[in-house]
Design an enzyme around this catalytic site. Structure first.
Site, PDB file in Angstrom:
ATOM      1  CE1 TYR A   1       5.558  -4.615  10.731  1.00 29.16           C
ATOM      2  CE2 TYR A   1       4.285  -2.618  10.406  1.00 29.16           C
ATOM      3  CZ  TYR A   1       4.535  -3.780  11.116  1.00 29.16           C
ATOM      4  OH  TYR A   1       3.758  -4.092  12.207  1.00 29.16           O
ATOM      5  CB  THR A   2       2.610  -1.652   3.770  1.00 30.11           C
ATOM      6  OG1 THR A   2       2.103  -2.992   3.712  1.00 30.11           O
ATOM      7  CG2 THR A   2       3.775  -1.503   2.805  1.00 30.11           C
TER       8      THR A   2
ATOM      9  CE1 TYR B   1       4.712   2.109   5.041  1.00 34.87           C
ATOM     10  CE2 TYR B   1       3.296   3.998   4.625  1.00 34.87           C
ATOM     11  CZ  TYR B   1       4.066   2.956   4.158  1.00 34.87           C
ATOM     12  OH  TYR B   1       4.199   2.749   2.803  1.00 34.87           O
TER      13      TYR B   1
END
Length: 284
Positions: A61-62, A125
């Site tokens: 998940y960027t 992140y």
């Protein structure tokens, strides 16, 4: 050897398809439609049915901004799913090759980061990617973690493709110059991973840093993309605070590649040389 590649429709996964075609190993490519890595039982069924010996995890998940509002999904993909892969790898005595990020570091120093330096993520992140590393290691499976940075390719959405579009659409752009790192051509990282597998160096467990050689700012990167693309848009350097964001990004995230080069006997391409290859492909 049988190798499972997850996230095969992304930038790195697509490059893995290319480089692995030149090997004698059997590669199985999956994306979410073929394998949901948040489902441990599904992973187990596939791995056992196909006799998988190595897993290359390209899922992440960027979306750095969106992660701040969606911790649950970021943690699910960047941490819990990685733990699922690692636990199954442990069960069948397979090796997990996992891709992580420079965002595990705060980015507040002025010398390249070595693998054993203190981690201190700035946002969700980076925090979830670091949690994924730790969850993986805690399972006790065999593993190699490759931290990379500023990934781009001819596939998917990335900075190179965005700059090529914007330098056609606009006469003038502002790009930050106070965030410094190294672009990484996904094809180069894929080639490294395929080399490690093909030469059976999977026993060299640990965390490694891999980006292309050299150092630049996002401004320098954008100017190089424009020039190599033959565009004429004016690009002005600006400060990060001119682009208000909920996420503070690392101001210096250059990764030291000494360990990966010595351990696996590889040469790392210079970022401008690799960029030229990607731009040439996109231009075709």
């Amino acid at each position: 050897m049988v190798i499972l590649v997850t996230g095969a429709n992304g930038q790195l996964g697509n490059e893995m398809r290319r480089v692995s075609a030149q090997t004698g190993d059997r590669y199985i490519y999956t994306d979410v439609a073929e394998l949901d890595i948040t489902d441990r039982a599904a992973i187990r069924r596939l791995v056992k049915a196909e006799g998988v010996e190595t897993i290359v995890n390209c899922v992440a998940y960027t979306n750095v901004e969106k992660a701040e509002d969606d911790y649950a999904t970021a943690d699910l993909l960047n941490n819990r799913a990685v733990e699922n892969l690692a636990l199954v790898a442990k069960e069948v005595d397979a090796t997990l090759i996992h891709v992580s990020t420079d965002y595990v570091f705060k980015g507040n120093q002025s010398v390249p980061y070595f693998e054993d330096m203190e981690t201190d993520p700035l946002g969700v992140y980076g925090a979830t990617k670091l949690a994924g590393e730790r969850s993986l290691i805690a399972t006790g499976c065999r593993y190699l973690i490759f931290r990379t940075a500023w990934l781009y390719s001819a596939f998917g959405n990335n900075f190179v493709k965005t700059m090529r579009r914007l330098t056609v659409e606009r006469d003038r752009l502002n790009v930050v110059f106070d965030q410094v790192g190294t672009p990484t051509y996904a094809a180069d990282l894929a080639a490294l991973i395929a080399h490690v597998i093909a030469t059976r160096q999977l026993d060299k467990e640990g965390i490694y840093h891999y980006s292309d050689e050299g150092v630049c700012s996002w401004y320098d990167f954008a100017v190089a993309i424009r020039d190599m693309s033959g565009h004429t848009c004016a690009i002005n350097p600006c400060h990060s605070d001119e682009f208000p964001s909920r996420v503070e990004r690392p101001h210096f995230s250059v990764l030291d590649k000494t360990k990966v080069k010595k351990t696996f006997g590889v040469e790392v391409p210079y970022w401008r040389d690799s960029l030229a290859k990607c731009v040439e492909e996109l231009s075709r």
